[in-house]
Scaffold this motif. Structure first.
Motif, short mmCIF file in Angstrom:
data_model
loop_
_atom_site.label_atom_id
_atom_site.label_comp_id
_atom_site.label_asym_id
_atom_site.label_seq_id
_atom_site.Cartn_x
_atom_site.Cartn_y
_atom_site.Cartn_z
N ARG A 4 67.54 51.43 21.02
CA ARG A 4 68.04 52.39 22.30
C ARG A 4 69.11 51.92 22.86
N LYS A 12 72.80 53.33 22.37
CA LYS A 12 73.51 53.80 23.92
C LYS A 12 74.74 53.80 24.20
N GLU A 25 67.79 63.21 24.02
CA GLU A 25 67.84 62.70 25.67
C GLU A 25 68.87 63.55 26.22
N ASP A 33 66.47 59.45 28.76
CA ASP A 33 65.38 58.89 27.70
C ASP A 33 63.83 60.51 28.22
N ARG A 50 73.56 61.58 19.15
CA ARG A 50 74.29 62.36 20.87
C ARG A 50 75.07 63.87 21.36
#
Length: 598
Positions: free
Chosen positions: A65, A69, A368, A389, A411
């Motif tokens: 993650r 990110k 997210e 999260d 995303r």
């Protein structure tokens, strides 16, 4: 994992082994939301890490993650449009997904102002089917005996279009209804419909609706629940019955099918369903020929236990009308889904509409959440916020949903604003607040859907003493006047024509709406004189049905159609203005005082 159906789930005691498996699956997913999310992201990145899109961000095989990110940006549809267009035009290389794009799912034509193409892959059908399979095991905990009858659901497909390369582009529910997963589904006593598949799959909306209503009338005593996708769709079905009950009764009386129904597969399947029944035809005539339609659903379908429709978000305005036609039956909102991804389900489906919260299932995608504060200025691109999260959102906070899917969205900002209401195990529960879109603006004012809906709700209270309500509405910013002003088109349900709301009351409704809007709007009205008095234009009954027919004729999906809360397209404005029966203006300026600065 072996499941003992005798063991109760924390949700309740399952009715059968199949339900027990579904409830245990929900428990397993929600108790382990964070590790499930970690595994889902790793699986997506392992699969799609070598796609053209993700290679741009130099993940170098990482599936964690933190790396994801820090390197992959949050995007909107406009950011992905060039890649999506290449796929639509025939580029079969691994652009977004390592698996071939099987089709495009089109978003609602009125949710964001344009039809967006969402790439999907074959296996997503199984993932959607999995979420569908969880709905009835939860509902069975609250409503017993649903296996003893049928569901009257008004379900429709839209004639799909194709991209330049031949890929299908169609709404998500059309994709599902036309899939083998739906057409070859095993018999399930808890999911038996009155509508034959031939009617659901008919692309002619009149023939489809006619047969679904006809079958619902023939099987009226077997119906235990009535539903559609959106509340507006169910109300459209009731309106269809109002307009076509005589022909339907004639068909039932004689046992012959309306010649306007020409689809061969429908006519063939109806041979085994439609038999002469003069007694039923007489009953339908008696119930539908009168002027009073309050409680018509429970009068025609007396064993109905609840209505299965979406009444959250913009659909909440239909609740009074549904109550009118159903006699106040419970309204069940069962799941939360979109063209981008199916998200979760309502663990208390029989709760009040105002209390509906959806539990996100962490296996459906990687989720997210972008913190959303309606009172804060937009963040600059130089200082993007850190997304939260799934397992770490805070109760009472609002967030914009961001999703990463197996089909290649990374995303991606869905545009839904959600409020965290609590947790089920370690999985958060969300209330749908609104779509992140500004509806109306004349000057520096910005009015969104939630604010406008609040104004409509408050103004509607003035109609109660006249036993009247707002059936449907839309709005537009009229800049042909100086200064410009907000115009709201209202279609009213007036139960007693002799006691209709007066001009004075409707003028006062305009002011109540204005009092409900934000301080920037009220300052523009009071201090800046940059906004003129709000106007309500009452339109003839049936106007919004015409508006829907127009939208469908231009390619909108009958399943996903929602009346637009703001319009600007000239033909639509001409249609609305051509149906106006009265105009009303705010008689005074709303209250406003300068905010105190600290």
């Amino acid at each position: 994992m072996a499941i003992d159906s005798a063991l109760p789930s924390p949700l309740g005691t399952p009715l059968c082994e199949k339900d027990a498996k579904a409830l245990r699956f929900i428990e397993e997913m929600t108790r382990n939301a964070d590790p499930v999310q970690e595994r889902v992201l790793a699986a997506i990145l392992s699969r799609n890490g070598e796609t053209e899109y993700l290679r741009r961000f130099n993940l170098d095989g990482a599936t964690d993650r933190d790396t994801f990110k820090s390197k992959v940006p949050v995007v909107t549809y406009e950011d992905l449009q060039p890649e999506i267009q290449r796929i639509a035009n025939g580029d079969r290389s691994a652009i977004l997904s390592s698996h071939p794009v099987s089709e495009f799912l089109t978003s609602s034509g009125t949710s964001a102002g344009e039809r967006k193409l969402m790439p999907t892959i074959h296996e997503e059908l199984d993932r959607r089917q999995l979420l569908f399979s969880l709905l009835m095991p939860v509902m069975n905990l609250y409503v017993p005996g649903l296996d003893k009858g049928k569901g009257l659901y008004f379900l429709f497909v839209k004639a799909e279009t194709k991209t330049a390369s031949g890929l299908l582009a169609r709404p998500v529910l059309t994709s599902y209804y036309k899939s083998e997963q739906f057409k070859t589904r095993p018999y399930d006593p808890f999911n038996v419909y009155t509508s034959p598949d031939e009617a659901i799959l008919c692309v002619d909306s009149f023939q489809s609706m006619y047969i679904q209503m006809l079958c619902g009338l023939i099987m009226r005593e077997e119906v235990l629940r009535v539903g559609a996708v959106f509340a507006s769709g169910l109300l459209r079905a009731i309106r269809f019955l109002q307009l076509n009950w005589k022909q339907l009764a004639d068909d039932i009386s004689a046992g012959t099918l309306n010649p306007n129904v020409t689809d061969p597969s429908i006519r063939k399947c109806m041979e085994n369903i439609l038999k002469p029944n003069p007694e039923l035809a007489e009953f339908i005539t008696k119930e539908c020929s009168g002027e009073k339609w309050d409680g018509i659903i429970t009068r025609i379908w007396p064993n109905t236990k609840y209505l299965d429709v979406i009444v959250t978000g913009a659909m909440a305005q239909y609740i009074p009308t549904l109550d009118h036609y159903s006699g106040g039956l419970p309204l069940a909102c069962t799941m939360y889904a979109s063209s981008e991804c199916f998200f979760g389900l309502n663990m208390k489906p029989m709760c009040k509409p105002s209390e509906v919260s959806y539990t996100i299932m962490p296996n459906m995608g990687y989720f997210e959440f972008l913190p959303h504060d309606p009172n804060s200025p937009p963040l600059s691109p130089e200082s993007p916020p850190r997304l939260v999260d799934l397992a770490h959102v805070q109760v009472g906070k609002q967030y914009e949903l961001v999703v990463t899917t197996y089909a290649g969205l990374n995303r991606y900002r869905v545009g839904d604003i959600l409020l965290v209401t609590g947790y089920y195990n370690s999985a958060p529960q969300f209330r749908f607040v609104k779509r992140k879109n500004v509806l109306l603006s004349i000057d520096s004012d910005k009015t969104d859907e939630a604010e406008l809906q609040k104004g409509i709700d408050n103004a509607s209270l003035l109609l109660k003493e006249f036993n009247a309500s707002v059936i449907e509405y839309t709005s537009y910013a009229d800049t042909t006047t100086i200064p410009g002003h907000y115009v709201i088109f209202w279609e009213l349900l007036v139960k007693d024509a002799a006691n209709s709301p007066s001009d004075e009351v409707l003028n006062q409704c305009c002011l109540v709406v204005e009092e409900s809007l934000n301080s920037v709007y009220r300052q523009g009205r009071v201090a800046d004189n940059s906004i003129g008095p709000l106007e309500i234009r009452v339109v003839k009954n049936g106007t919004f049905e015409e508006l829907m027919d127009y939208a469908i004729s231009r390619g909108a999906s009958i399943n996903q159609y929602k009346a637009p809360r703001c319009v600007s397209f000239t033909p639509i404005l001409e249609l609305l203005n051509g149906r106006v029966v009265s105009k009303h203006f705010s008689p005074a300026a709303p209250h406003w005082v300068p905010e105190r600065r600290r």
